[in-house]
Design an enzyme around this catalytic site. Structure first.
Site, PDB file in Angstrom:
ATOM      1  N   HIS A  15     -21.665 -72.587  20.855  1.00 23.47           N
ATOM      2  CA  HIS A  15     -22.359 -72.306  19.591  1.00 23.47           C
ATOM      3  C   HIS A  15     -23.348 -73.416  19.254  1.00 23.47           C
ATOM      4  O   HIS A  15     -24.438 -73.147  18.764  1.00 23.47           O
ATOM      5  CB  HIS A  15     -21.347 -72.149  18.455  1.00 23.47           C
ATOM      6  CG  HIS A  15     -20.844 -70.752  18.315  1.00 23.47           C
ATOM      7  ND1 HIS A  15     -19.973 -70.187  19.200  1.00 23.47           N
ATOM      8  CD2 HIS A  15     -21.124 -69.799  17.395  1.00 23.47           C
ATOM      9  CE1 HIS A  15     -19.730 -68.939  18.827  1.00 23.47           C
ATOM     10  NE2 HIS A  15     -20.404 -68.683  17.741  1.00 23.47           N
ATOM     11  N   LYS A  51      -9.808 -65.516  14.622  1.00 23.45           N
ATOM     12  CA  LYS A  51      -8.644 -65.475  13.735  1.00 23.45           C
ATOM     13  C   LYS A  51      -8.853 -66.474  12.610  1.00 23.45           C
ATOM     14  O   LYS A  51      -9.508 -67.498  12.783  1.00 23.45           O
ATOM     15  CB  LYS A  51      -7.355 -65.771  14.498  1.00 23.45           C
ATOM     16  CG  LYS A  51      -7.269 -67.164  15.069  1.00 23.45           C
ATOM     17  CD  LYS A  51      -5.937 -67.382  15.771  1.00 23.45           C
ATOM     18  CE  LYS A  51      -5.866 -68.814  16.298  1.00 23.45           C
ATOM     19  NZ  LYS A  51      -4.619 -69.074  17.005  1.00 23.45           N
TER      20      LYS A  51
END
Length: 186
Positions: A39, A104
């Site tokens: 990222h 999550k």
């Protein structure tokens, strides 16, 4: 029995509006993996005006770093990682057309606002069942940053990958709704 919606990638407007928070979905198609280091690189490329190693428009990124595959297997265990670690990088990817993420745990207010602004969704995958989730993965290949090892960007071909819509395009948030639903009133 709870109904599940079968969803195909890339995500388009016709399906995004149907993905209400709490809905169980089975994702089929191509999704991409990326964790923290990937990222950071994707964001740096956008900031420099460089072309990304894959077109993020309409795509879904799964926050996982799979373990090495056993002989004859497509992939090793591929469970979700904590999504908040990607929060500093997510808004810029959403601004560039990303329509879904899988991970999550809760997301930051900034990410949720960017999701609403860009009509994107967040899917929660069940933690601790990476071996079971890997059974939905039919193909895996590294498409960028191989030097990052398990954090390299992979393209996964998935069939009926199970998730729950945790945050929808309107900002409804299962992590808030669920807590309120089961909070004991004193």
């Amino acid at each position: 029995m709870t109904e599940k919606l079968r969803v195909y990638t890339p995500l388009d407007e016709s399906v995004l509006g149907r993905l209400e928070v709490g809905l169980k979905v089975l994702i089929t198609g191509k999704i991409y993996t990326a964790r923290d280091a990937a990222h950071k690189r994707l964001t740096e490329s956008i900031m420099k005006g460089e072309k990304l190693p894959f077109d993020v428009k309409g795509q879904v990124i799964y926050y996982t770093g799979p373990t090495p595959e056993k002989p004859g297997a497509v992939i090793g265990s591929a469970g979700p990682t904590t999504s908040s670690r990607m929060d500093p990088y997510t808004p810029i990817l959403l601004e560039n057309g990303l329509k879904g993420t899988i991970g999550k745990g809760p997301r930051s207010r900034e990410v949720i606002e960017a999701m609403v602004r860009n009509r994107a969704v967040y899917f929660a995958a069940t933690g601790g069942v990476g071996v079971l989730l890997a059974k939905s993965i039919r193909e895996s290949k590294v498409v960028a940053y191989p030097d990052l090892g398990p954090e390299a960007v992979r393209m996964l071909e998935v069939v009926d990958f199970p998730c729950i819509v945790a945050i929808d395009i309107y900002g409804s948030n299962l992590y808030e709704i669920g807590v309120k639903k089961y909070r004991i009133q004193c």
